[in-house]
Write a protein that holds these residues in place. Structure first.
Motif, PDB file in Angstrom:
ATOM      1  N   ILE A 131      69.672  31.712  55.151  1.00  0.00           N
ATOM      2  CA  ILE A 131      71.009  32.016  55.673  1.00  0.00           C
ATOM      3  C   ILE A 131      71.725  32.853  54.612  1.00  0.00           C
ATOM      4  O   ILE A 131      72.146  32.311  53.576  1.00  0.00           O
ATOM      5  CB  ILE A 131      71.812  30.732  55.950  1.00  0.00           C
ATOM      6  CG1 ILE A 131      70.978  29.714  56.753  1.00  0.00           C
ATOM      7  CG2 ILE A 131      73.134  31.058  56.651  1.00  0.00           C
ATOM      8  CD1 ILE A 131      70.658  30.141  58.154  1.00  0.00           C
TER       9      ILE A 131
ATOM     10  N   ALA B 133      71.355  33.651  63.183  1.00  0.00           N
ATOM     11  CA  ALA B 133      70.531  32.576  62.615  1.00  0.00           C
ATOM     12  C   ALA B 133      70.452  31.404  63.585  1.00  0.00           C
ATOM     13  O   ALA B 133      69.396  30.814  63.814  1.00  0.00           O
ATOM     14  CB  ALA B 133      71.127  32.125  61.279  1.00  0.00           C
ATOM     15  N   LYS B 134      71.592  31.082  64.155  1.00  0.00           N
ATOM     16  CA  LYS B 134      71.658  29.957  65.075  1.00  0.00           C
ATOM     17  C   LYS B 134      70.755  30.225  66.287  1.00  0.00           C
ATOM     18  O   LYS B 134      69.996  29.340  66.719  1.00  0.00           O
ATOM     19  CB  LYS B 134      73.110  29.767  65.515  1.00  0.00           C
ATOM     20  CG  LYS B 134      73.337  28.517  66.324  1.00  0.00           C
ATOM     21  CD  LYS B 134      74.817  28.379  66.676  1.00  0.00           C
ATOM     22  CE  LYS B 134      74.978  27.384  67.799  1.00  0.00           C
ATOM     23  NZ  LYS B 134      76.349  27.351  68.284  1.00  0.00           N
TER      24      LYS B 134
ATOM     25  N   ARG C 279      68.991  27.709  53.204  1.00  0.00           N
ATOM     26  CA  ARG C 279      67.725  27.892  53.915  1.00  0.00           C
ATOM     27  C   ARG C 279      67.630  26.781  54.952  1.00  0.00           C
ATOM     28  O   ARG C 279      68.034  25.641  54.690  1.00  0.00           O
ATOM     29  CB  ARG C 279      66.575  27.760  52.909  1.00  0.00           C
ATOM     30  CG  ARG C 279      65.314  28.487  53.260  1.00  0.00           C
ATOM     31  CD  ARG C 279      64.609  28.959  51.958  1.00  0.00           C
ATOM     32  NE  ARG C 279      64.513  27.934  50.948  1.00  0.00           N
ATOM     33  CZ  ARG C 279      63.434  27.110  50.787  1.00  0.00           C
ATOM     34  NH1 ARG C 279      62.389  27.223  51.581  1.00  0.00           N
ATOM     35  NH2 ARG C 279      63.428  26.212  49.827  1.00  0.00           N
TER      36      ARG C 279
ATOM     37  N   VAL D  55      73.420  25.758  59.707  1.00  0.00           N
ATOM     38  CA  VAL D  55      73.665  27.154  59.358  1.00  0.00           C
ATOM     39  C   VAL D  55      74.841  27.263  58.397  1.00  0.00           C
ATOM     40  O   VAL D  55      74.796  27.996  57.405  1.00  0.00           O
ATOM     41  CB  VAL D  55      73.915  27.986  60.640  1.00  0.00           C
ATOM     42  CG1 VAL D  55      74.410  29.389  60.284  1.00  0.00           C
ATOM     43  CG2 VAL D  55      72.635  28.051  61.469  1.00  0.00           C
TER      44      VAL D  55
ATOM     45  N   ALA E  67      75.901  37.221  61.500  1.00  0.00           N
ATOM     46  CA  ALA E  67      74.731  36.704  60.794  1.00  0.00           C
ATOM     47  C   ALA E  67      74.503  35.248  61.136  1.00  0.00           C
ATOM     48  O   ALA E  67      73.369  34.810  61.382  1.00  0.00           O
ATOM     49  CB  ALA E  67      74.923  36.860  59.283  1.00  0.00           C
TER      50      ALA E  67
ATOM     51  N   ARG F 127      68.207  32.144  66.489  1.00  0.00           N
ATOM     52  CA  ARG F 127      66.797  32.103  66.063  1.00  0.00           C
ATOM     53  C   ARG F 127      66.300  30.647  65.977  1.00  0.00           C
ATOM     54  O   ARG F 127      65.240  30.305  66.475  1.00  0.00           O
ATOM     55  CB  ARG F 127      66.678  32.799  64.696  1.00  0.00           C
ATOM     56  CG  ARG F 127      65.368  32.617  63.993  1.00  0.00           C
ATOM     57  CD  ARG F 127      64.504  33.884  64.080  1.00  0.00           C
ATOM     58  NE  ARG F 127      63.239  33.703  63.404  1.00  0.00           N
ATOM     59  CZ  ARG F 127      62.095  33.412  64.045  1.00  0.00           C
ATOM     60  NH1 ARG F 127      62.064  33.334  65.370  1.00  0.00           N
ATOM     61  NH2 ARG F 127      60.976  33.252  63.365  1.00  0.00           N
TER      62      ARG F 127
ATOM     63  N   LEU G  47      64.079  29.786  57.538  1.00  0.00           N
ATOM     64  CA  LEU G  47      65.043  30.842  57.796  1.00  0.00           C
ATOM     65  C   LEU G  47      66.072  30.830  56.680  1.00  0.00           C
ATOM     66  O   LEU G  47      66.662  29.783  56.410  1.00  0.00           O
ATOM     67  CB  LEU G  47      65.712  30.504  59.127  1.00  0.00           C
ATOM     68  CG  LEU G  47      66.503  31.553  59.846  1.00  0.00           C
ATOM     69  CD1 LEU G  47      65.540  32.580  60.470  1.00  0.00           C
ATOM     70  CD2 LEU G  47      67.309  30.879  60.951  1.00  0.00           C
TER      71      LEU G  47
END
Lengths: 274, 248, 346
Positions: B215, B234-235, B198, B193, B230, B237, B213
């Motif tokens: 970033i 992301a993490k 990406r 991340v 954010a 997910r 995903l």
């Protein structure tokens, strides 16, 4: 002189003194007659007394050792590199390699003299015979132990087979090469002496010893043995010294600015730099 | 920049990599995360040209480089520095392996190393360096090959957490300067991340990309950003994707 | 002889055990009552004698010792001889000096150096009475003084060769530089292969070796007829301390060996057969052993037909030769090298 250098000199010196002390003590303790075995001082005295005779003979033995050693090292290295190329060659030659060392040297020495005469050649061959084996085995081992990931990386970098061999595999054998050379170094002098014993033109260290033996001069027999031992140790130390210069990465944290190690940087080729 | 199209590979009939496609744009930093044995290494070996795929192609800047080594920069978790070469000698290894080292190579390598904090160590042998320093040298070596695309296979996997944080910042700087396109493999979701534009998530063996995903964090990234909402989202997910794959 | 000796030893042990069992007093009396006088007497317990050989392995030169044992001459003389072998050729004198053996067969050069080094041994009788050392060429190649120039000559690097060769070269009007001297370990194959032109050795070993290998006679140039002193090569010697304690046993030994030598010279083939039966694994062919012993026989008797007898001249000549090559600093009085006192004149 730094503390560690002093230690590196004093401790081996102490071990020599220790050996001589035990030797002298045993002679005294068991009351051994000097014609059976001399004291260290008697043996060293015999060397000193005949030094003018022994010195050139020692040089001659050293010369035989050097030539044989270099020939054996080159032969062993080339053989190992050749054997590492293809499995079939390696499988074919490996038993021959091992077999060559199972042959008692004394058995091949006499035919060698008959074939090659009384000059330096048979001694060189005997020394080479002794030295090539540990070199070949060590280098072969070194080549087999090159990290396959490093080779894969080199391939991924676009290295050709020949370049990977020169830049990665070959330098990786330098360490093992010296391991082999050090093993060979201690035996090499013995090989030269065996060659001298079987046949030589004129005088030789082995001949001196034989004659001292035949004239019941035990001190000189042991003295010349000490000299042979000293040549062996000296040669070993020389190889160790060359190793330190040739493989600076083993003992130093930075590249030496001057000297042997600096000039053999593997990436330096004539025409590279201004 | 890097285009992988339907690449698959099996070993002795057992599929190691299901048909996989991915694209990395010029200057983009893309991470691949996935469970052990998901086929990441196989994919990397195919992209680097060390391994011929059973099907599919690899293109770099439009050029087909399938099965042709030497087209990308490649770096592994093991630093694989040659112990007999100095730092400088290791950095120019690529030139030594392809065409021979020139004085210009050496000057460029020295300049590169100096710019990224290795200037005082050019004459050091690898054994005299710490693990982090060795990985820096390995990355310099990868950069010095002059390839636009870098494949970094868990390069910091063997380092302790603190060293790794420093390496992340340093890698950012280096890449900002070089503008390289990076495909990065890691087990460390935080790392993915923090570094990536990406993140691609791979499923278990035989492996294929199950999700991706973006970033959206500005660069240069800071420690605060690593714990920003954010980043945490992301993490979460990515972790949930990995968990889902692990339990099915 | 090995097997015989083991049997004899077992027998001796058994008898010893019996005697001990029947009452120790008798045996004690036998051992102490005699006190030297009985030790060599045929009727009493035989005196144990350890005899060392001149070479690490056995060969035909042991024929007189084997015959003396097999024909019972030792037993008659009241001695029980055990033959031992030195670890290397140059150690035969040392084995004697340390007392590992009482009597030994050694070379005369060994004896000369033993005096120099103070080993405490003395020659008691010649084995050979003249110099059978010489130069040899392979069959079909003639040898003479005027053919030596430029030749490759092999030697064993021992003091004998070093001392004797200059006499021959001198007689040929040559110096060291006129020939090439090489030091070798075993000369016969080198000579037959043509790797050396001339080998140096004693006739009994070289002639028999060449005859055995080729069936022909080598070219022979005897050193004593070509400038070298006529000094014997081998002698029997005794450890001085032993001789002082048991002179009779030494005399008895020489007497028995003398009888055996005479018998073996009258019956050379039977003697060699006896030797080969005693040492079936001696490693040599019958041809070699027979040729070697017959050659040896030509040198065992002095000019007057006597056995063993030595004189001052032979020792002085040898010591002078060794001094000439720098191996000896001084020539000792001849009496320090030898004594004829143990030779019985009957």
């Amino acid at each position: 002189m730094s503390r560690s250098t002093l230690r590196a000199i004093l401790i081996p010196l102490a071990s020599v003194v220790l050996v001589f002390a035990v030797w002298a003590a045993l002679i005294r303790l068991f009351g051994v007659d000097s014609f059976v075995a001399p004291t260290p001082l008697e043996a060293l005295g015999a060397v000193r007394e005949d030094w003018s005779i022994l010195w050139p003979l020692a040089l001659q033995t050293l010369e035989e050792t050097i030539y044989g050693f270099v020939a054996g090292a080159v032969l062993g290295f080339v053989l190992a590199v050749g054997m590492a190329q293809t499995r079939i060659v390696r499988d074919l030659l490996y038993p021959v390699l091992v077999g060559s060392q199972a042959v008692p040297i004394i058995a091949i020495a006499a035919p060698l003299v008959i074939l090659l005469g009384f000059g330096i050649l048979p001694k060189v061959v005997i020394v080479a015979w002794i030295v090539f084996f540990p070199v070949a085995v060590s280098v072969l081992d070194g080549l087999a132990r090159v990290d396959p990931d490093l080779v894969a990386l080199a391939r991924a970098m676009g290295g050709s087979r020949a370049r990977i061999f020169r830049v990665i595999r070959l330098p990786a054998t330098v360490g093992p090469l010296f391991s082999g050379l050090k093993i060979g170094a201690t035996y090499a002098v013995t090989g030269a002496v065996i060659g001298e014993l079987v046949g030589s033109t004129g005088s030789s260290l082995a001949g001196y010893q034989r004659q001292a033996n035949s004239s019941l001069d035990t001190a000189a027999v042991w003295g010349s043995t000490l000299l042979m031992t000293a040549i062996g140790i000296g040669w070993f130390l020389l190889v160790v010294g060359i190793e330190r210069l040739a493989t600076p990465w083993r003992t130093r944290s930075t590249r030496p600015r001057l000297g042997f190690g600096a000039s053999i940087r593997p990436d330096h080729r004539p025409g590279d730099a201004p | 920049m890097l285009a992988v199209n339907g690449v698959s590979r099996a070993f002795d009939g057992a599929p190691a990599l299901a048909p996989t496609s991915l694209n990395v744009a010029a200057g983009e930093f893309v991470s691949l995360v996935g469970p052990s044995g998901c086929g990441k290494s196989t994919l990397f070996n195919v992209i680097s040209g060390l391994l011929e795929p059973d099907a599919g192609s690899v293109r770099i800047a439009g050029r087909d480089v399938t099965g042709r080594p030497g087209s990308v920069g490649y770096m592994l978790q093991k630093d694989l520095l040659a112990p007999w070469r100095t730092v400088l000698g290791n950095i120019v290894l690529g030139a030594a392996l392809t065409r021979g080292v020139t004085a210009a190579d050496r000057a460029a390598a020295a300049e590169l190393a100096e710019r990224h904090g290795l200037g005082g160590f050019l004459d050091h042998y690898p054994h005299a360096l710490s693990g982090g320093m060795r990985q820096r040298v390995a990355l310099m070596r990868t950069l010095a090959t002059g390839r636009d695309v870098l494949l970094l296979d868990e390069p910091f996997g063997a380092l302790d957490a603190q060293t790794r944080l420093g390496m992340h910042r340093w890698l950012q700087e280096v890449r900002a300067a070089s503008g390289s396109t990076v495909l990065f493999v890691t087990h460390d979701v935080d790392e993915a991340v923090f570094l990536s534009d990406r993140v691609l998530v791979m499923g278990p063996r035989p492996g294929a990309i199950v999700d991706e995903l973006a970033i959206d964090l500005p660069r240069p990234r800071t420690l605060e950003m690593a714990t920003s909402e954010a980043a945490v989202a992301a993490k979460r997910r990515i972790l949930s994707l990995l968990h889902a794959e692990a339990t099915t | 002889m090995n097997r015989t000796r083991i049997l004899a030893l077992l027998l001796a042990l058994a008898v010893g055990a019996l005697v001990a069992a029947c009452g120790g007093s008798d045996s004690e009396e036998a051992a102490t009552g005699g006190d030297g006088a009985t030790s060599a007497a045929p009727s009493g317990e035989p005196t144990k004698l350890t005899v060392s050989y001149s070479w690490p392995t056995v060969d035909f030169m042991a024929v007189p010792l084997v015959v003396a044992d097999e024909m019972g001459y030792f037993a008659e003389a009241g001695v029980d001889v055990e033959l031992i072998f030195p670890p290397d050729p140059a150690s035969s004198a040392k084995v004697l000096a340390t007392g590992d053996s009482d009597i030994g067969l050694i070379t005369t050069t060994d004896m000369a150096f033993a005096v120099k080094e103070g080993l405490g041994i003395t020659a008691i009788g010649n084995y050979t009475t003249s110099n059978n050392w010489g130069l040899f060429t392979k069959p079909g190649t003639p040898i003479a003084l005027d053919t030596l120039k430029g030749k490759k000559i092999s030697g064993y690097g021992d003091s004998w060769t070093k001392a004797m060769l200059p006499f021959v070269l001198d007689a040929a009007g040559l110096t060291d530089g006129d020939v090439e001297v090489v030091t070798v370990d075993w000369d016969l194959p080198l000579l037959l292969n043509g790797k050396v032109d001339v080998a140096t050795n004693t006739t009994n070993f070289m002639v028999s070796g060449v005859v055995d290998e080729t069936g022909e006679q080598p070219g022979v140039l005897l050193a004593k007829d070509n400038g070298a002193p006529d000094v014997p090569v081998w002698v029997y010697a005794v450890n001085d301390a032993f001789a002082e304690g048991d002179a009779e046993a030494v005399t008895a030994f020489l007497r028995a060996v003398g009888e055996a030598t005479v018998w073996a010279s009258d019956n050379p083939e039977e003697a060699v057969k006896m030797f080969e039966q005693a040492y079936p694994d001696n490693g040599y062919t019958t041809t070699f052993n027979t040729a070697g012993w017959e050659d040896t026989l030509q040198y065992v008797r002095g000019a007057d037909g006597s056995l063993f007898l030595m004189d001052d001249a032979q020792w002085t000549a040898l010591a002078e030769a060794l001094k000439g090559i720098g191996e000896l600093d001084e020539v000792a009085p001849a009496a320090e090298y030898y004594t004829n006192d143990f030779i019985s004149m009957d």
